[in-house]
Motif scaffolding. Structure first.
Motif, PDB file in Angstrom:
ATOM      1  N   PHE A  54       0.834  -1.195   0.000  1.00 41.60           N
ATOM      2  CA  PHE A  54       0.000   0.000   0.000  1.00 41.60           C
ATOM      3  C   PHE A  54       0.875   1.254   0.000  1.00 41.60           C
ATOM      4  CE2 PHE A  54      -2.855  -3.085   2.267  1.00 41.60           C
ATOM      5  CZ  PHE A  54      -3.814  -3.167   1.279  1.00 41.60           C
ATOM      6  N   SER A  55       1.972   1.230   0.736  1.00 43.16           N
ATOM      7  CA  SER A  55       2.853   2.380   0.843  1.00 43.16           C
ATOM      8  C   SER A  55       3.470   2.743  -0.507  1.00 43.16           C
ATOM      9  CB  SER A  55       3.959   2.110   1.869  1.00 43.16           C
ATOM     10  OG  SER A  55       4.783   3.247   2.042  1.00 43.16           O
ATOM     11  N   GLU A  56       3.904   1.748  -1.257  1.00 41.31           N
ATOM     12  CA  GLU A  56       4.497   1.996  -2.575  1.00 41.31           C
ATOM     13  C   GLU A  56       3.483   2.649  -3.504  1.00 41.31           C
ATOM     14  OE1 GLU A  56       6.154  -1.521  -4.275  1.00 41.31           O
ATOM     15  OE2 GLU A  56       7.618  -1.798  -2.662  1.00 41.31           O
ATOM     16  N   ASN A  57       2.254   2.140  -3.499  1.00 43.53           N
ATOM     17  CA  ASN A  57       1.219   2.701  -4.365  1.00 43.53           C
ATOM     18  C   ASN A  57       0.875   4.135  -3.977  1.00 43.53           C
ATOM     19  OD1 ASN A  57       0.863   0.483  -6.052  1.00 43.53           O
ATOM     20  ND2 ASN A  57      -0.695  -0.444  -4.749  1.00 43.53           N
ATOM     21  N   ALA A 113      -5.568   6.680  10.155  1.00 45.71           N
ATOM     22  CA  ALA A 113      -4.374   7.153   9.461  1.00 45.71           C
ATOM     23  C   ALA A 113      -4.356   8.675   9.397  1.00 45.71           C
ATOM     24  CB  ALA A 113      -4.315   6.555   8.054  1.00 45.71           C
ATOM     25  N   LEU A 114      -5.525   9.277   9.138  1.00 47.17           N
ATOM     26  CA  LEU A 114      -5.599  10.732   9.062  1.00 47.17           C
ATOM     27  C   LEU A 114      -5.358  11.391  10.418  1.00 47.17           C
ATOM     28  CD1 LEU A 114      -8.546  11.145   6.559  1.00 47.17           C
ATOM     29  CD2 LEU A 114      -6.231  12.003   6.230  1.00 47.17           C
ATOM     30  N   GLU A 115      -5.788  10.735  11.494  1.00 41.58           N
ATOM     31  CA  GLU A 115      -5.501  11.266  12.828  1.00 41.58           C
ATOM     32  C   GLU A 115      -3.990  11.307  13.068  1.00 41.58           C
ATOM     33  OE1 GLU A 115      -7.080  12.638  15.415  1.00 41.58           O
ATOM     34  OE2 GLU A 115      -8.799  12.795  14.082  1.00 41.58           O
ATOM     35  N   GLN A 118      -0.075   5.075   8.792  1.00 36.77           N
ATOM     36  CA  GLN A 118      -0.904   3.903   8.499  1.00 36.77           C
ATOM     37  C   GLN A 118      -1.936   3.696   9.595  1.00 36.77           C
ATOM     38  OE1 GLN A 118       0.895   0.304   6.597  1.00 36.77           O
ATOM     39  NE2 GLN A 118       0.371  -0.692   8.518  1.00 36.77           N
ATOM     40  N   GLY A 119      -3.132   3.304   9.196  1.00 38.91           N
ATOM     41  CA  GLY A 119      -4.182   2.995  10.150  1.00 38.91           C
ATOM     42  C   GLY A 119      -4.868   1.699   9.762  1.00 38.91           C
ATOM     43  N   LEU A 170      -6.894  -1.758   5.938  1.00 39.17           N
ATOM     44  CA  LEU A 170      -5.631  -1.075   6.180  1.00 39.17           C
ATOM     45  C   LEU A 170      -5.509   0.103   5.225  1.00 39.17           C
ATOM     46  CD1 LEU A 170      -2.279  -2.715   7.003  1.00 39.17           C
ATOM     47  CD2 LEU A 170      -2.332  -0.935   5.259  1.00 39.17           C
ATOM     48  N   CYS A 171      -5.045   1.222   5.733  1.00 36.09           N
ATOM     49  CA  CYS A 171      -4.879   2.424   4.913  1.00 36.09           C
ATOM     50  C   CYS A 171      -3.506   3.024   5.155  1.00 36.09           C
ATOM     51  CB  CYS A 171      -5.967   3.456   5.249  1.00 36.09           C
ATOM     52  SG  CYS A 171      -5.755   5.055   4.430  1.00 36.09           S
ATOM     53  N   THR A 172      -2.769   3.251   4.092  1.00 40.35           N
ATOM     54  CA  THR A 172      -1.501   3.965   4.163  1.00 40.35           C
ATOM     55  C   THR A 172      -1.661   5.297   3.454  1.00 40.35           C
ATOM     56  OG1 THR A 172      -0.175   1.940   4.202  1.00 40.35           O
ATOM     57  CG2 THR A 172       0.940   3.956   3.520  1.00 40.35           C
TER      58      THR A 172
END
Length: 204
Positions: A48-51, A188-190, A139-140, A123-125
């Motif tokens: 996810f991080s790479e994307n 993740a936004l927090e 990441q969250g 999962l969200c990056t």
């Protein structure tokens, strides 16, 4: 002074969530379409991080470094499917963004599977580029279970299948305010807001 932040997406649901979460900050949230960027960025990373970084950097360079750029990559990881659909969540059934087919495939693969196999997490990056020397990554995640059928009127993505036991409802059944306070993207936004706090206060 209001800062401009371009979200490397035209997904109305995603941008709406980000606007709601950042509503108290002096930041103008804009989509790619609103700033005249009309490209498809291939999400070919293995994480996810790479994307997320690829999307943010691509848009940042197109805008000639005139705005902050935020990009996220998120997806569903199911225990009984060895972490799939993962980075392929949006195109799990082969057609990008076809929520109905993606959910149908997920239900088919999990048919007759036990509770342990149905354990899952969203999962969200998020990657935010303030400048090429300052890149923030956060990441969250949120844990839940995959239901045996869709529940709720919110049909965004896998939301009607993602059941959160502590609230006894799926994301698809939750009011937007509740989902936005506990979702993987919200978490993740927090983290992102905490990282940006000093920067924002210094610039306004």
């Amino acid at each position: 002074m209001v800062k401009k932040l371009v979200v490397a997406s035209n997904n109305h649901n995603k941008i709406r969530e980000i606007k709601q979460i950042f509503s108290k900050y002096p930041i103008e949230i804009l989509s790619m379409k609103e700033v005249g960027v009309n490209i498809d960025i291939e999400e070919d990373g293995v994480t996810f991080s790479e994307n997320a970084y690829k999307k943010a950097e691509t848009v940042y360079r197109i805008l000639e470094q005139k705005a902050m750029v935020l990009a996220d990559d998120s997806g569903l990881m199911v225990k009984g499917l060895n972490g799939e659909p993962g980075v392929h969540s949006a195109r799990f059934a082969g057609e990008h963004g076809n929520d109905k087919k993606n959910n149908e495939k997920l239900l088919k693969l999990l048919k007759n599977k036990d509770r342990e196999s149905r354990k899952a997490k969203f999962l969200c990056t998020i990657v935010l580029i303030e400048d090429l020397n300052k890149v923030i990554r956060v990441q969250g995640e949120v844990e839940g279970l995959i239901c045996e059928e869709e529940r709720g009127s919110n049909k965004f993505g896998y939301d009607p299948l993602f059941y959160v036991p502590e609230y006894n409802m799926t994301f698809g059944e939750m009011p937007a305010e509740l989902k936005n306070s506990i979702s993987h993207r919200a978490k993740a936004l927090e983290k992102l807001k905490r990282e940006m706090k000093k920067y924002i206060e210094r610039e306004i």
